[in-house]
Scaffold this active site. Structure first.
Site, short mmCIF file in Angstrom:
data_model
loop_
_atom_site.label_atom_id
_atom_site.label_comp_id
_atom_site.label_asym_id
_atom_site.label_seq_id
_atom_site.Cartn_x
_atom_site.Cartn_y
_atom_site.Cartn_z
N LYS A 52 62.44 -138.08 51.47
CA LYS A 52 62.52 -138.08 50.00
C LYS A 52 61.50 -139.05 49.42
O LYS A 52 60.79 -138.74 48.45
CB LYS A 52 63.95 -138.44 49.55
CG LYS A 52 64.97 -137.35 49.89
CD LYS A 52 66.41 -137.79 49.71
CE LYS A 52 67.37 -136.71 50.20
NZ LYS A 52 68.79 -137.06 50.07
N GLN A 96 72.36 -142.38 49.63
CA GLN A 96 72.50 -141.39 50.69
C GLN A 96 73.92 -141.42 51.27
O GLN A 96 74.45 -142.49 51.58
CB GLN A 96 71.45 -141.64 51.79
CG GLN A 96 71.35 -140.54 52.83
CD GLN A 96 70.83 -139.21 52.28
OE1 GLN A 96 70.11 -139.17 51.29
NE2 GLN A 96 71.20 -138.11 52.91
N ASP A 119 71.20 -136.70 42.08
CA ASP A 119 71.91 -135.95 43.12
C ASP A 119 72.94 -135.00 42.51
O ASP A 119 73.47 -134.14 43.20
CB ASP A 119 72.66 -136.92 44.05
CG ASP A 119 71.93 -137.13 45.37
OD1 ASP A 119 71.21 -136.21 45.80
OD2 ASP A 119 72.08 -138.21 45.96
N1 GUN Z 1 73.97 -136.40 52.35
C1 GUN Z 1 73.77 -135.11 52.68
N2 GUN Z 1 73.11 -134.46 51.70
C2 GUN Z 1 72.88 -135.37 50.73
C3 GUN Z 1 72.24 -135.29 49.47
O1 GUN Z 1 71.75 -134.26 49.01
N3 GUN Z 1 72.19 -136.46 48.77
C4 GUN Z 1 72.75 -137.62 49.22
N4 GUN Z 1 72.67 -138.70 48.45
N5 GUN Z 1 73.36 -137.70 50.39
C5 GUN Z 1 73.42 -136.59 51.14
#
Ligand code: GUN
Length: 291
Positions: A52, A96, A119
């Site tokens: 990311k 995350q 998110d």
């Molecule tokens: N864990 C698995 N997928 C995601 C996501 O799209 N965003 C975040 N913050 N954590 C995750």
């Protein structure tokens, strides 16, 4: 059978965003800034957050990666989020998941300012998404909708089965596919561990979203001819022949399912890159909404 090439489509979206970011610079405006918080040493989470942050650099966005020890307290993490909420330069915040057991995902998500929640996990954004109001849509379902849109896959009136009811993918996916939009207007069955006759439901479906996290769960006998298959799974399976020691496996038995379908996403290179592209799009939107 056509491959839904998430790598290619995500590149197109990121190139567009790169131009949009460059336009902001030439207008003397600030560029989008994503703050990503990673707690602990989960290998998969580390890979995702690094990807990311790398995507931000590729397209001219600013990013800040905050690495915190596994032992960080919930109150410390909450105070970090409060600082990021108050930082005028930060447009998007992501923490995350999963978090260590001693930290409540729910309390952390609730602490993020909904206007920076790129998110789309905060109840305010989930609620708006359910009502069809402009909101941040969780990156994986958002990315899947963008992929379906790019390939002009007809969804109206189709039967869709979503396997897996996670807050991150399955539930929002079921809402988006059933919404009165294009793509959308599907008749959706949200399947989970208590679903009876899962095989029959899948075999009658025009579109299947496999998001349960069980490698090669969806087999050829569960899929009808010409179905559209979206594979969200990406599980690390031990594999001594790989340098990393693991192979990535989707939720779909690709070799036997792919000859039966009209469209299918590969793993890797399908949904994964689209998740990142959607997150970048959300981060740009977070900044745009400030103006
Ligand atoms: N864990 C698995 N997928 C995601 C996501 O799209 N965003 C975040 N913050 N954590 C995750």
């Amino acid at each position: 059978m056509q491959i839904l090439d998430g790598q290619f489509v995500s590149r197109l979206i990121k190139e567009r965003l790169k131009m949009d970011a460059a336009a902001l610079v030439s207008e003397g405006k600030k560029i989008p800034h994503l703050a990503a918080v990673l707690v602990g040493n989960n290998g998969a989470s580390e890979t995702y957050v690094t990807a990311k942050v790398k995507a931000c650099a590729e397209i001219g966005f600013k990013s800040t990666m905050l690495r915190l020890d596994d032992s960080v307290s919930e109150s410390k993490l909450l105070s970090i989020i409060e600082d990021l909420n108050g930082d005028m330069d930060v447009d998007g915040i992501l923490v995350q998941l999963p978090l260590p057991k001693h930290i409540s995902d729910e309390r952390i998500i609730l602490a993020i300012d909904p206007s920076k929640d790129v998110d789309g996990f905060h109840p305010v954004n989930v609620g708006k998404m359910v009502l069809g109001s402009p909101s941040f849509i969780s990156a994986t379902p958002h990315g899947i909708m963008l992929l379906i849109e790019h390939y002009k896959i007809k969804t109206a009136g189709k039967k869709a089965a979503v396997i897996g009811r996670s807050n991150i993918v399955g539930r929002p996916m079921s809402i988006l596919l059933s919404t009165n939009t294009t793509p959308g207007n599907c008749t959706v069955t949200l399947c989970h561990s208590h679903t009876h006759n899962l095989k029959d439901i899948c075999a009658e479906s025009d579109i299947i979203i496999a998001a349960l996290g069980k490698p090669e769960f969806l087999r050829a006998d569960m899929v009808k001819e010409g179905a559209v298959i979206i594979d969200v799974g990406i599980t690390r399976v031990p594999d001594a022949t790989k340098k990393s020691g693991f192979a990535l496996k989707g939720d779909v038995a690709f070799a036997e399912v792919s000859p039966k379908c009209s469209f299918i996403t590969p793993v890797p290179g399908g949904v994964g890159p689209m998740t990142i592209a959607a997150l970048m799009k959300n981060t740009f939107t977070a900044l745009k909404r400030k103006y």
